[in-house]
Design an enzyme around this catalytic site. Sequence first.
Site, mmCIF file in Angstrom:
data_model
loop_
_atom_site.group_PDB
_atom_site.id
_atom_site.type_symbol
_atom_site.label_atom_id
_atom_site.label_comp_id
_atom_site.label_asym_id
_atom_site.label_seq_id
_atom_site.Cartn_x
_atom_site.Cartn_y
_atom_site.Cartn_z
ATOM 1 N N ASN A 10 0.269 0.834 -16.038
ATOM 2 C CA ASN A 10 1.049 0.946 -14.800
ATOM 3 C C ASN A 10 2.425 1.465 -15.202
ATOM 4 O OD1 ASN A 10 2.548 0.566 -12.494
ATOM 5 N ND2 ASN A 10 2.411 -1.677 -12.513
ATOM 6 N N LYS A 12 4.813 2.355 -13.394
ATOM 7 C CA LYS A 12 5.897 1.962 -12.477
ATOM 8 C C LYS A 12 6.785 3.189 -12.172
ATOM 9 C CE LYS A 12 5.371 -2.742 -14.030
ATOM 10 N NZ LYS A 12 5.972 -4.044 -14.328
ATOM 11 N N HIS A 95 0.808 -5.412 -6.212
ATOM 12 C CA HIS A 95 1.562 -5.770 -7.419
ATOM 13 C C HIS A 95 2.719 -6.695 -7.023
ATOM 14 C CE1 HIS A 95 4.182 -5.444 -10.891
ATOM 15 N NE2 HIS A 95 3.105 -5.099 -11.568
ATOM 16 N N GLU A 97 5.705 -6.744 -7.798
ATOM 17 C CA GLU A 97 6.957 -6.039 -7.444
ATOM 18 C C GLU A 97 6.886 -5.512 -6.015
ATOM 19 O OE1 GLU A 97 6.956 -3.467 -10.865
ATOM 20 O OE2 GLU A 97 7.297 -5.220 -12.124
ATOM 21 N N GLU A 165 -1.619 -11.552 -12.989
ATOM 22 C CA GLU A 165 -0.336 -11.275 -13.651
ATOM 23 C C GLU A 165 0.683 -12.343 -13.290
ATOM 24 O OE1 GLU A 165 0.041 -6.779 -14.540
ATOM 25 O OE2 GLU A 165 0.732 -7.114 -12.507
ATOM 26 N N GLY A 171 7.266 -7.952 -17.758
ATOM 27 C CA GLY A 171 8.490 -7.286 -18.199
ATOM 28 C C GLY A 171 9.474 -8.211 -18.905
ATOM 29 N N SER A 211 3.408 -8.455 -20.178
ATOM 30 C CA SER A 211 3.832 -8.293 -21.569
ATOM 31 C C SER A 211 2.673 -8.150 -22.561
ATOM 32 C CB SER A 211 4.768 -9.431 -21.975
ATOM 33 O OG SER A 211 5.940 -9.426 -21.162
HETATM 34 P P1 PGA Z 1 4.591 -5.523 -18.348
HETATM 35 O O1 PGA Z 1 4.162 -5.245 -16.829
HETATM 36 O O2 PGA Z 1 3.425 -5.141 -19.209
HETATM 37 O O3 PGA Z 1 5.784 -4.636 -18.560
HETATM 38 O O4 PGA Z 1 4.920 -6.983 -18.434
HETATM 39 C C1 PGA Z 1 2.872 -5.557 -16.395
HETATM 40 C C2 PGA Z 1 2.702 -5.178 -14.940
HETATM 41 O O5 PGA Z 1 3.630 -5.377 -14.150
HETATM 42 O O6 PGA Z 1 1.638 -4.657 -14.548
#
Ligand code: PGA
Length: 246
Positions: A10, A12, A95, A97, A165, A171, A211
């Site tokens: 992803n 983003k 997601h 976010e 997640e 992140g 992560s």
């Molecule tokens: P990350 O994000 O691997 O940077 O923690 C995962 C995600 O939001 O899909």
Amino acid sequence: MSRRPVIAGNWKMNKTLDETKALIEELKPLVADAEAEVVFCPTFVNLAEAVKLTEGTNIGIGAQNMHQAEKGAFTGEVSGEMLTAIGVKYVVLGHSERREYYAETDEGVNEKTIKALALGLTPIVCCGETLEEREAGNAESKVVGQIQAGLKNIDDITKVIIAYEPIWAIGTGKTASKEEADEACGWVRKTIADMYGQDAADAVRVQYGGSVKPANVAELMAMDNIDGALVGGASLTADFAKIVKY
Ligand code: PGA
């Protein structure tokens, strides 16, 4: 029951067109012999080029969101029809976010999932709890509730990929332990069993996200309930190939 692992990046809101092209060209040969299903999710404006650059490869291209309507007065939105028209095959839905910054709801995620499936897109539907919810002992009820509401009335749930997640691991560099991740992916699978039966639950693929990196992917993928990874930060360089071929 064997479930084919699926590793998705992803991206983003990262990478211009030129950067998108460069990373795809770099990754293409590195992931060509991967056993897992491989998905890259660049931004909307770079999807068409990403599809062209990956034609004839083992890489599928996914969007990071879509609108449930076919078209209309929804400024700034993109429909599933527009995605399939350019050869996009996957779409990330719900997601955390999107839920946090754009007020996405389980109801909206449900509508989008149903629409995506009707169009032949493979939805990657996200769920997961906040740190507060986990510390209060409410992680399971949060995840179960998101699955019950976001994935109701689905004709063939086995066509959906679910990504667990935990928000506190996204992140932050803080990965859920493999046991925590496996337990939560198990909550997802049990909920699918309750909703759609054990055969469906045995077939549906559940990814872990938060992560994931080259150093921890193998131990996560070795867990019974984890069938893949949804990767943010660590999908933005050629090192992503190490995750894909864990
Ligand atoms: P990350 O994000 O691997 O940077 O923690 C995962 C995600 O939001 O899909």
